[in-house]
Design a protein around this motif. Structure first.
Motif, PDB file in Angstrom:
ATOM      1  N   ASP A  32       0.816  -1.213   0.000  1.00 48.31           N
ATOM      2  CA  ASP A  32       0.000   0.000   0.000  1.00 48.31           C
ATOM      3  C   ASP A  32       0.855   1.270   0.000  1.00 48.31           C
ATOM      4  O   ASP A  32       0.403   2.325  -0.431  1.00 48.31           O
ATOM      5  CB  ASP A  32      -0.926   0.006   1.220  1.00 48.31           C
ATOM      6  N   TRP A  33       2.064   1.170   0.507  1.00 47.41           N
ATOM      7  CA  TRP A  33       2.971   2.317   0.563  1.00 47.41           C
ATOM      8  C   TRP A  33       3.659   2.564  -0.785  1.00 47.41           C
ATOM      9  O   TRP A  33       4.393   3.555  -0.931  1.00 47.41           O
ATOM     10  CB  TRP A  33       4.047   2.079   1.626  1.00 47.41           C
ATOM     11  N   ALA A  34       3.428   1.685  -1.752  1.00 44.08           N
ATOM     12  CA  ALA A  34       4.148   1.726  -3.024  1.00 44.08           C
ATOM     13  C   ALA A  34       3.169   1.562  -4.169  1.00 44.08           C
ATOM     14  O   ALA A  34       3.054   0.492  -4.754  1.00 44.08           O
ATOM     15  CB  ALA A  34       5.210   0.629  -3.063  1.00 44.08           C
ATOM     16  N   ILE A  35       2.462   2.633  -4.504  1.00 40.27           N
ATOM     17  CA  ILE A  35       1.429   2.523  -5.530  1.00 40.27           C
ATOM     18  C   ILE A  35       1.940   2.872  -6.917  1.00 40.27           C
ATOM     19  O   ILE A  35       1.253   2.612  -7.910  1.00 40.27           O
ATOM     20  CB  ILE A  35       0.214   3.403  -5.190  1.00 40.27           C
ATOM     21  N   SER A  36       3.134   3.454  -7.015  1.00 42.17           N
ATOM     22  CA  SER A  36       3.677   3.774  -8.339  1.00 42.17           C
ATOM     23  C   SER A  36       5.194   3.838  -8.276  1.00 42.17           C
ATOM     24  O   SER A  36       5.793   3.956  -7.203  1.00 42.17           O
ATOM     25  CB  SER A  36       3.133   5.115  -8.854  1.00 42.17           C
ATOM     26  N   HIS A  37       5.806   3.733  -9.453  1.00 43.08           N
ATOM     27  CA  HIS A  37       7.240   3.864  -9.669  1.00 43.08           C
ATOM     28  C   HIS A  37       8.061   2.725  -9.034  1.00 43.08           C
ATOM     29  O   HIS A  37       7.709   2.204  -7.976  1.00 43.08           O
ATOM     30  CB  HIS A  37       7.771   5.206  -9.162  1.00 43.08           C
ATOM     31  N   ALA A  38       9.110   2.357  -9.728  1.00 43.33           N
ATOM     32  CA  ALA A  38      10.227   1.568  -9.202  1.00 43.33           C
ATOM     33  C   ALA A  38      11.448   2.298  -9.739  1.00 43.33           C
ATOM     34  O   ALA A  38      11.940   2.020 -10.822  1.00 43.33           O
ATOM     35  CB  ALA A  38      10.168   0.127  -9.666  1.00 43.33           C
ATOM     36  N   GLN A  39      11.902   3.258  -8.979  1.00 45.11           N
ATOM     37  CA  GLN A  39      12.735   4.346  -9.469  1.00 45.11           C
ATOM     38  C   GLN A  39      14.160   4.275  -8.911  1.00 45.11           C
ATOM     39  O   GLN A  39      14.383   3.847  -7.792  1.00 45.11           O
ATOM     40  CB  GLN A  39      12.083   5.673  -9.045  1.00 45.11           C
ATOM     41  N   VAL A  40      15.115   4.694  -9.732  1.00 44.64           N
ATOM     42  CA  VAL A  40      16.529   4.789  -9.375  1.00 44.64           C
ATOM     43  C   VAL A  40      17.083   3.434  -8.927  1.00 44.64           C
ATOM     44  O   VAL A  40      17.435   3.242  -7.756  1.00 44.64           O
ATOM     45  CB  VAL A  40      16.789   5.869  -8.295  1.00 44.64           C
ATOM     46  N   PRO A  41      17.193   2.451  -9.813  1.00 48.51           N
ATOM     47  CA  PRO A  41      17.688   1.132  -9.442  1.00 48.51           C
ATOM     48  C   PRO A  41      19.166   1.172  -9.060  1.00 48.51           C
ATOM     49  O   PRO A  41      19.992   1.794  -9.728  1.00 48.51           O
ATOM     50  CB  PRO A  41      17.468   0.300 -10.711  1.00 48.51           C
ATOM     51  N   VAL A  42      19.497   0.477  -7.953  1.00 52.11           N
ATOM     52  CA  VAL A  42      20.863   0.429  -7.432  1.00 52.11           C
ATOM     53  C   VAL A  42      21.216  -1.030  -7.167  1.00 52.11           C
ATOM     54  O   VAL A  42      20.788  -1.609  -6.158  1.00 52.11           O
ATOM     55  CB  VAL A  42      20.986   1.256  -6.138  1.00 52.11           C
ATOM     56  N   PRO A  43      21.974  -1.685  -8.051  1.00 55.60           N
ATOM     57  CA  PRO A  43      22.271  -3.112  -7.891  1.00 55.60           C
ATOM     58  C   PRO A  43      23.466  -3.376  -6.973  1.00 55.60           C
ATOM     59  O   PRO A  43      24.456  -2.636  -6.970  1.00 55.60           O
ATOM     60  CB  PRO A  43      22.590  -3.555  -9.324  1.00 55.60           C
ATOM     61  N   LEU A  44      23.359  -4.448  -6.201  1.00 54.01           N
ATOM     62  CA  LEU A  44      24.433  -4.914  -5.331  1.00 54.01           C
ATOM     63  C   LEU A  44      24.669  -6.390  -5.633  1.00 54.01           C
ATOM     64  O   LEU A  44      23.749  -7.203  -5.565  1.00 54.01           O
ATOM     65  CB  LEU A  44      24.047  -4.743  -3.862  1.00 54.01           C
TER      66      LEU A  44
END
Length: 311
Positions: free
Chosen positions: A18-30
């Motif tokens: 519910d806190w994340a209804i849009s975007h998957a932004q600025v990916p940072v891979p580890l």
């Protein structure tokens, strides 16, 4: 010129929470021992950003094997520099810990609508949970009076280096004020406390340009940086929207910008990245080189992956 083969969207912001209804932004891979963990930011109904992560296969980074459906970094308390948004920007594993660097948002009662700072959170359990390092690791100074954000950190020997976004001005565009920014660099002995000397690394091509989220990687005895740049006019999926730029350096200190070499063209009409490409992060995984990035509307449809084509 580099050439990237697009592999498509890796993760869309569907059913995360519910806190994340849009975007998957600025990916940072580890890179972990058995997987690749990608930190990213989602937005709630009020447009506030929080950070979580997804795990993908090392041998196929488009195959998601786990999505963490709770924020690992929540908003700061009232008045804090990260009260209104946290977006990951860089990550590094060191001495059994993981340092996650992030850009943070606070709001201003001003025509300049926001202020940003650079934060740090530390994990001692392999990147599952994080504890914030209290306060920004660097923010305003006597010669940086506006804001800083989007820190990318890497090591050269024992020296820690950080490329970060530094605001140069607020410019009136119509009835709003828009911020301009370039990329500066700073060094550290421990990744926490940073030098006060902060030279410009990647210059703006014009005073109305905004450059952000630079990453850097070493290949063929040179350092290569990809970053996103835009105009302050018509940049929300318009002609001034973010594109991916490129710069090269022999020593990681003096950078020469040449955006024509970036190698990732915009998508065809109707593709998720036909108008915008933003927030690139380049990483080597088992001999292959990948770029994770966002497309239109600052990653509203999720983040994508491309693989460097070598001949």
């Amino acid at each position: 010129m580099f050439k990237w083969g697009k592999k498509g969207i890796v993760l869309a912001p569907d059913d995360i929470g519910d806190w994340a209804i849009s975007h998957a932004q600025v990916p940072v891979p580890l890179l972990l021992e058995d997987r690749l963990r990608i930190f990213f930011a989602c937005r709630c109904s009020k447009g506030l950003s929080r950070t979580t992560y997804a795990d993908v296969k090392r041998e196929d980074p488009t195959e998601v094997i786990y999505v963490h459906n709770e924020p690992i970094l929540d908003l700061g308390r009232h008045g804090a520099f990260d009260e209104f948004g946290i977006m990951p920007s860089g990550v590094i594993a060191t001495e059994g810990k993981i340092y996650l660097y992030y850009g943070a948002w606070s709001r201003l009662n001003s025509e300049a609508a926001f202020h940003n700072g650079c934060g740090l959170a530390i994990s001692s359990d392999g990147g599952k949970t994080f504890r914030k390092f209290v306060g920004p690791i660097f923010s305003r100074t006597h010669d940086e009076e506006l804001w800083s954000s989007s820190p990318f950190v890497y090591k050269v020997g024992d020296e820690w280096r950080c490329l970060y976004t530094h605001a140069t001005d607020w410019v009136q565009v119509g009835d709003k004020f828009e911020s301009t920014y370039h990329i500066k660099q700073v060094t550290s002995d421990d990744g926490i406390f940073w030098s006060r000397e902060r030279p410009v690394a990647i210059e703006q091509r014009s005073k109305n340009e905004a450059i952000t989220r630079a990453c850097a990687i070493k290949m063929d005895d040179c350092y290569h940086s990809w970053f996103s740049y835009r105009s302050i006019c018509d940049y929300r999926d318009g002609v001034g929207a973010y594109k991916i730029g490129y710069a090269k350096s022999r020593d990681g200190i003096e950078w020469k910008r040449d955006d024509c070499l970036a190698g990732l063209p915009l998508g065809e009409a109707g593709d998720f990245d036909d108008k915008m490409q933003a927030y690139p992060y380049v990483i080597f995984v088992d001999g292959r080189c990948y770029m994770f990035y966002n497309g239109n509307s600052f990653g509203e449809q999720g983040f994508a992956c491309a693989e460097l084509i070598t001949e």
